[in-house]
Motif scaffolding. Structure first.
Motif, PDB file in Angstrom:
ATOM      1  N   MET A   1       0.835  -1.206   0.000  1.00 49.31           N
ATOM      2  CA  MET A   1       0.000   0.000   0.000  1.00 49.31           C
ATOM      3  C   MET A   1       0.868   1.254   0.000  1.00 49.31           C
ATOM      4  SD  MET A   1      -2.964   1.087   2.731  1.00 49.31           S
ATOM      5  CE  MET A   1      -1.809   1.190   4.112  1.00 49.31           C
ATOM      6  N   ILE A   2       1.813   1.335   0.961  1.00 49.31           N
ATOM      7  CA  ILE A   2       2.701   2.498   1.036  1.00 49.31           C
ATOM      8  C   ILE A   2       3.622   2.562  -0.176  1.00 49.31           C
ATOM      9  CG2 ILE A   2       4.494   3.624   2.397  1.00 49.31           C
ATOM     10  CD1 ILE A   2       1.776   3.717   3.704  1.00 49.31           C
ATOM     11  N   SER A   3       4.039   1.384  -0.663  1.00 53.19           N
ATOM     12  CA  SER A   3       4.972   1.359  -1.796  1.00 53.19           C
ATOM     13  C   SER A   3       4.371   1.997  -3.040  1.00 53.19           C
ATOM     14  CB  SER A   3       5.388  -0.086  -2.096  1.00 53.19           C
ATOM     15  OG  SER A   3       4.266  -0.871  -2.467  1.00 53.19           O
ATOM     16  N   ARG A   4       3.051   1.939  -3.183  1.00 49.61           N
ATOM     17  CA  ARG A   4       2.397   2.484  -4.370  1.00 49.61           C
ATOM     18  C   ARG A   4       2.431   4.009  -4.405  1.00 49.61           C
ATOM     19  NH1 ARG A   4      -3.005  -1.288  -5.457  1.00 49.61           N
ATOM     20  NH2 ARG A   4      -1.913  -3.287  -5.575  1.00 49.61           N
ATOM     21  N   ILE A   5       2.584   4.635  -3.250  1.00 51.10           N
ATOM     22  CA  ILE A   5       2.612   6.104  -3.213  1.00 51.10           C
ATOM     23  C   ILE A   5       3.911   6.608  -2.588  1.00 51.10           C
ATOM     24  CG2 ILE A   5       0.110   6.427  -3.216  1.00 51.10           C
ATOM     25  CD1 ILE A   5       0.220   6.655  -0.161  1.00 51.10           C
ATOM     26  N   LEU A   6       4.945   5.778  -2.642  1.00 51.13           N
ATOM     27  CA  LEU A   6       6.226   6.150  -2.034  1.00 51.13           C
ATOM     28  C   LEU A   6       6.794   7.416  -2.653  1.00 51.13           C
ATOM     29  CD1 LEU A   6       8.240   5.125   0.112  1.00 51.13           C
ATOM     30  CD2 LEU A   6       9.439   3.901  -1.722  1.00 51.13           C
ATOM     31  N   PHE A   7       6.647   7.567  -3.959  1.00 52.50           N
ATOM     32  CA  PHE A   7       7.186   8.736  -4.653  1.00 52.50           C
ATOM     33  C   PHE A   7       6.458  10.017  -4.251  1.00 52.50           C
ATOM     34  CE2 PHE A   7       3.648   7.363  -7.176  1.00 52.50           C
ATOM     35  CZ  PHE A   7       3.101   8.509  -7.705  1.00 52.50           C
ATOM     36  N   VAL A   8       5.265   9.880  -3.676  1.00 58.37           N
ATOM     37  CA  VAL A   8       4.531  11.043  -3.162  1.00 58.37           C
ATOM     38  C   VAL A   8       4.909  11.312  -1.707  1.00 58.37           C
ATOM     39  CG1 VAL A   8       2.240  11.963  -2.617  1.00 58.37           C
ATOM     40  CG2 VAL A   8       2.603  10.684  -4.741  1.00 58.37           C
ATOM     41  N   LEU A   9       5.017  10.244  -0.922  1.00 62.42           N
ATOM     42  CA  LEU A   9       5.258  10.398   0.512  1.00 62.42           C
ATOM     43  C   LEU A   9       6.641  10.965   0.826  1.00 62.42           C
ATOM     44  CD1 LEU A   9       3.601   7.139   1.901  1.00 62.42           C
ATOM     45  CD2 LEU A   9       2.744   9.483   2.060  1.00 62.42           C
ATOM     46  N   LEU A  10       7.661  10.532   0.094  1.00 63.93           N
ATOM     47  CA  LEU A  10       9.022  10.985   0.400  1.00 63.93           C
ATOM     48  C   LEU A  10       9.168  12.506   0.255  1.00 63.93           C
ATOM     49  CD1 LEU A  10      11.183   8.103  -1.114  1.00 63.93           C
ATOM     50  CD2 LEU A  10      10.774   8.607   1.299  1.00 63.93           C
ATOM     51  N   PRO A  11       8.763  13.109  -0.861  1.00 68.49           N
ATOM     52  CA  PRO A  11       8.844  14.584  -0.920  1.00 68.49           C
ATOM     53  C   PRO A  11       7.868  15.271   0.027  1.00 68.49           C
ATOM     54  CG  PRO A  11       7.837  13.698  -2.922  1.00 68.49           C
ATOM     55  CD  PRO A  11       8.390  12.535  -2.174  1.00 68.49           C
ATOM     56  N   LEU A  12       6.725  14.619   0.303  1.00 67.87           N
ATOM     57  CA  LEU A  12       5.772  15.193   1.249  1.00 67.87           C
ATOM     58  C   LEU A  12       6.393  15.347   2.628  1.00 67.87           C
ATOM     59  CD1 LEU A  12       2.756  16.038   1.749  1.00 67.87           C
ATOM     60  CD2 LEU A  12       2.366  13.670   2.452  1.00 67.87           C
ATOM     61  N   VAL A  13       7.219  14.380   3.016  1.00 71.19           N
ATOM     62  CA  VAL A  13       7.903  14.441   4.308  1.00 71.19           C
ATOM     63  C   VAL A  13       9.083  15.410   4.258  1.00 71.19           C
ATOM     64  CG1 VAL A  13       9.248  13.127   5.990  1.00 71.19           C
ATOM     65  CG2 VAL A  13       7.200  12.102   4.959  1.00 71.19           C
ATOM     66  N   LEU A  14       9.876  15.325   3.203  1.00 68.82           N
ATOM     67  CA  LEU A  14      11.133  16.070   3.146  1.00 68.82           C
ATOM     68  C   LEU A  14      10.958  17.568   2.901  1.00 68.82           C
ATOM     69  CD1 LEU A  14      14.247  16.103   3.048  1.00 68.82           C
ATOM     70  CD2 LEU A  14      14.073  15.542   0.597  1.00 68.82           C
ATOM     71  N   LEU A  15      10.132  17.946   1.947  1.00 68.63           N
ATOM     72  CA  LEU A  15      10.083  19.342   1.490  1.00 68.63           C
ATOM     73  C   LEU A  15       9.678  20.350   2.562  1.00 68.63           C
ATOM     74  CD1 LEU A  15       8.679  18.925  -2.132  1.00 68.63           C
ATOM     75  CD2 LEU A  15      11.019  19.414  -1.416  1.00 68.63           C
ATOM     76  N   PRO A  16       8.649  20.081   3.379  1.00 66.30           N
ATOM     77  CA  PRO A  16       8.307  21.095   4.388  1.00 66.30           C
ATOM     78  C   PRO A  16       9.390  21.306   5.434  1.00 66.30           C
ATOM     79  CG  PRO A  16       6.983  19.110   4.706  1.00 66.30           C
ATOM     80  CD  PRO A  16       7.680  18.973   3.393  1.00 66.30           C
ATOM     81  N   PHE A  17      10.069  20.246   5.836  1.00 67.59           N
ATOM     82  CA  PHE A  17      11.173  20.405   6.780  1.00 67.59           C
ATOM     83  C   PHE A  17      12.301  21.221   6.151  1.00 67.59           C
ATOM     84  CE2 PHE A  17       9.033  16.895   8.868  1.00 67.59           C
ATOM     85  CZ  PHE A  17       9.264  17.141  10.217  1.00 67.59           C
ATOM     86  N   LEU A  18      12.581  20.953   4.875  1.00 62.55           N
ATOM     87  CA  LEU A  18      13.622  21.694   4.171  1.00 62.55           C
ATOM     88  C   LEU A  18      13.233  23.157   4.021  1.00 62.55           C
ATOM     89  CD1 LEU A  18      16.286  21.602   2.577  1.00 62.55           C
ATOM     90  CD2 LEU A  18      14.939  21.030   0.530  1.00 62.55           C
ATOM     91  N   TYR A  19      11.971  23.408   3.707  1.00 55.96           N
ATOM     92  CA  TYR A  19      11.491  24.791   3.525  1.00 55.96           C
ATOM     93  C   TYR A  19      11.629  25.589   4.818  1.00 55.96           C
ATOM     94  CZ  TYR A  19       8.271  28.679   2.862  1.00 55.96           C
ATOM     95  OH  TYR A  19       7.721  29.936   2.805  1.00 55.96           O
ATOM     96  N   VAL A  20      11.171  25.002   5.926  1.00 59.05           N
ATOM     97  CA  VAL A  20      11.252  25.707   7.211  1.00 59.05           C
ATOM     98  C   VAL A  20      12.708  25.949   7.592  1.00 59.05           C
ATOM     99  CG1 VAL A  20      10.763  25.520   9.691  1.00 59.05           C
ATOM    100  CG2 VAL A  20       9.018  24.873   8.016  1.00 59.05           C
ATOM    101  N   ASP A  21      13.561  24.975   7.342  1.00 57.92           N
ATOM    102  CA  ASP A  21      14.981  25.136   7.686  1.00 57.92           C
ATOM    103  C   ASP A  21      15.619  26.269   6.892  1.00 57.92           C
ATOM    104  OD1 ASP A  21      17.480  24.181   8.966  1.00 57.92           O
ATOM    105  OD2 ASP A  21      18.031  23.726   6.892  1.00 57.92           O
ATOM    106  N   LEU A  22      15.363  26.301   5.580  1.00 60.51           N
ATOM    107  CA  LEU A  22      16.016  27.297   4.726  1.00 60.51           C
ATOM    108  C   LEU A  22      15.409  28.688   4.887  1.00 60.51           C
ATOM    109  CD1 LEU A  22      16.428  25.254   1.398  1.00 60.51           C
ATOM    110  CD2 LEU A  22      18.181  25.768   3.110  1.00 60.51           C
ATOM    111  N   CYS A  23      14.085  28.749   4.951  1.00 60.91           N
ATOM    112  CA  CYS A  23      13.407  30.050   4.908  1.00 60.91           C
ATOM    113  C   CYS A  23      13.105  30.640   6.271  1.00 60.91           C
ATOM    114  CB  CYS A  23      12.109  29.928   4.108  1.00 60.91           C
ATOM    115  SG  CYS A  23      12.364  29.430   2.397  1.00 60.91           S
ATOM    116  N   TRP A  24      13.200  29.837   7.327  1.00 61.26           N
ATOM    117  CA  TRP A  24      12.878  30.348   8.642  1.00 61.26           C
ATOM    118  C   TRP A  24      14.060  30.218   9.608  1.00 61.26           C
ATOM    119  CZ3 TRP A  24       7.975  32.281  10.300  1.00 61.26           C
ATOM    120  CH2 TRP A  24       7.011  32.310   9.297  1.00 61.26           C
ATOM    121  N   LEU A  25      14.536  28.995   9.778  1.00 61.86           N
ATOM    122  CA  LEU A  25      15.575  28.784  10.789  1.00 61.86           C
ATOM    123  C   LEU A  25      16.898  29.428  10.386  1.00 61.86           C
ATOM    124  CD1 LEU A  25      14.879  25.061  11.784  1.00 61.86           C
ATOM    125  CD2 LEU A  25      13.884  27.163  12.718  1.00 61.86           C
TER     126      LEU A  25
END
Length: 394
Positions: A1-25
């Protein structure tokens, strides 16, 4: 089930943390130690996502781990993603309109608690709610002896989701069905999640469902062993095992076949097709001619079919079944102000739909679900009263 949307979940997890780190922290000069602490939950979620996504099974053996993962996804990752998206869009619009204020921050801060409310309600309250929907379906071809005949229609039980903590809900649903004193009960598939063994712990509860003319059922997509990693022989064994379970429950399982219910000289037909989905993601095994073999043109037919897309695709063009009962959609277990995301994928996704000639479809949004989450879509039992008379188009 998770494997079918892995390409969606990985950027969903990574991008917001990266955005907050670069643009805020980083812009605010936050120290490296605090920034490192900020990345720890992201790394843990990425590892968890990869572990679940690399599993060959459609569903891991421990569904508790999947449910916990999805809950954290909704509690932390999705709100953070939405907040980052709002602030990023707000920043772009601010530069376009030469404004120093980023209104996206305010919008994001307002939306996050809304998401938390939906998540918490849908997880802890929604799956415990039960409703009875009452429907009247009229047809001039209904035999007089069946005027006022009462059906109870329920669907999509997904027995594997009913652990010990949720079996009280299932008992309440069965008690409700019996208290309605129906003439017949119709179940339109998805008794299990993956394997027949899931039904055994609740077999005693389900076997208490009774009606004057019996319980009738068909197979849903989850009732076929398409989501398990097994040999062809084992899959056939699982299929036959589930059929035996339904027989042991005392249900009349209809596999492209039909039975008649009689009242004196009058009769109606209860016909059941095998699941008939798109043929790629869901089994397409329904056979209308076989299901109705030997019946006359004047028969009043109640057709059971798990997938409502088969109504327009096969049932309406190939037969005159006056009433079709389906499930499958669950209304995607989410509805807000009458709108459900299921409407994007299904033309008929919940409720009664009537053709100009009076042929009707009732789609149940189900009792259970593969995932124990429901918001705005309580578990549903439908009482259908048949009437002899002119139909009302919708």
């Amino acid at each position: 089930m998770i494997s079918r949307i892995l390409f969606v979940l990985l950027p969903l997890v990574l991008l917001p943390f990266l955005y907050v780190d670069l643009c805020w922290l980083r812009r605010r000069g936050v120290g490296r130690l605090y920034r490192l602490l900020w990345w720890i939950p992201c790394l843990l979620m990425l590892v968890w996502t990869l572990l679940l996504g690399c599993s060959r099974k459609f569903v891991p053996s421990d569904m508790g781990a999947v449910n916990a993962y999805l809950f954290l996804l909704g509690l932390v990752v999705i709100p953070l993603f939405l907040f980052s998206l709002c602030t990023a869009v707000g920043g772009v619009l601010g530069r376009l309109f030469r404004s120093r204020r980023n209104y996206g921050v305010a919008v994001g801060l307002l939306l996050v608690p809304v998401l938390w409310y939906v998540l918490l309600w849908g997880t802890f309250v929604g799956p415990r709610l039960l409703t009875v929907r009452r429907v009247t379906v009229s047809s001039p071809s209904l035999p007089r002896a069946f005027d006022g005949y009462r059906l109870v229609h329920f669907s999509d039980l997904h027995a594997g989701t009913f652990d010990k903590s949720r079996r009280g809900y299932l008992r309440r649903a069965v008690d409700t069905i019996n208290a309605l004193e129906p003439d017949a009960v119709m179940f339109t598939g998805d008794l299990q999640n993956l394997k027949p063994d899931e039904v055994y712990p609740v077999q005693g509860i389900l076997s208490r469902i009774h009606a004057r003319d019996g319980v009738y059922s068909v197979m849903g997509n989850h009732d076929y062993p398409i989501y398990v990693q097994a040999s062809v022989v084992d899959k056939e064994y699982y299929l036959e095992k589930l059929k035996a379970v339904e027989h042991d429950l005392g249900w009349n399982l209809l596999d492209n076949s039909h039975l008649k219910i009689r009242r004196g000289a009058d009769s109606i037909v209860v016909a059941g097709m095998e699941n008939d989905g798109d043929g790629r993601h869901f089994p397409q095994r329904g056979d209308v001619p076989s299901t109705l073999s030997g019946l006359g043109m004047d028969s009043y037919i109640i057709m059971l079919q798990h997938d409502p897309t088969a109504w327009r695709r096969k049932i309406l063009p190939q037969c005159g079944a006056q009433l079709t009962l389906s499930g499958h959609t669950h209304a995607m277990q989410f509805e807000l102000f009458g709108w459900s995301p299921a409407s994007l994928f299904f033309r008929e996704w919940g409720g009664v739909y009537t053709m100009p000639d009076g042929r009707a479809l009732n789609v149940s949004t189900g009792l259970g679900g593969f995932l124990p989450f429901r918001f705005g879509v309580p578990g549903e039992i439908v009482v259908i009263t048949l009437r002899r008379g002119a139909p009302k188009a919708s």
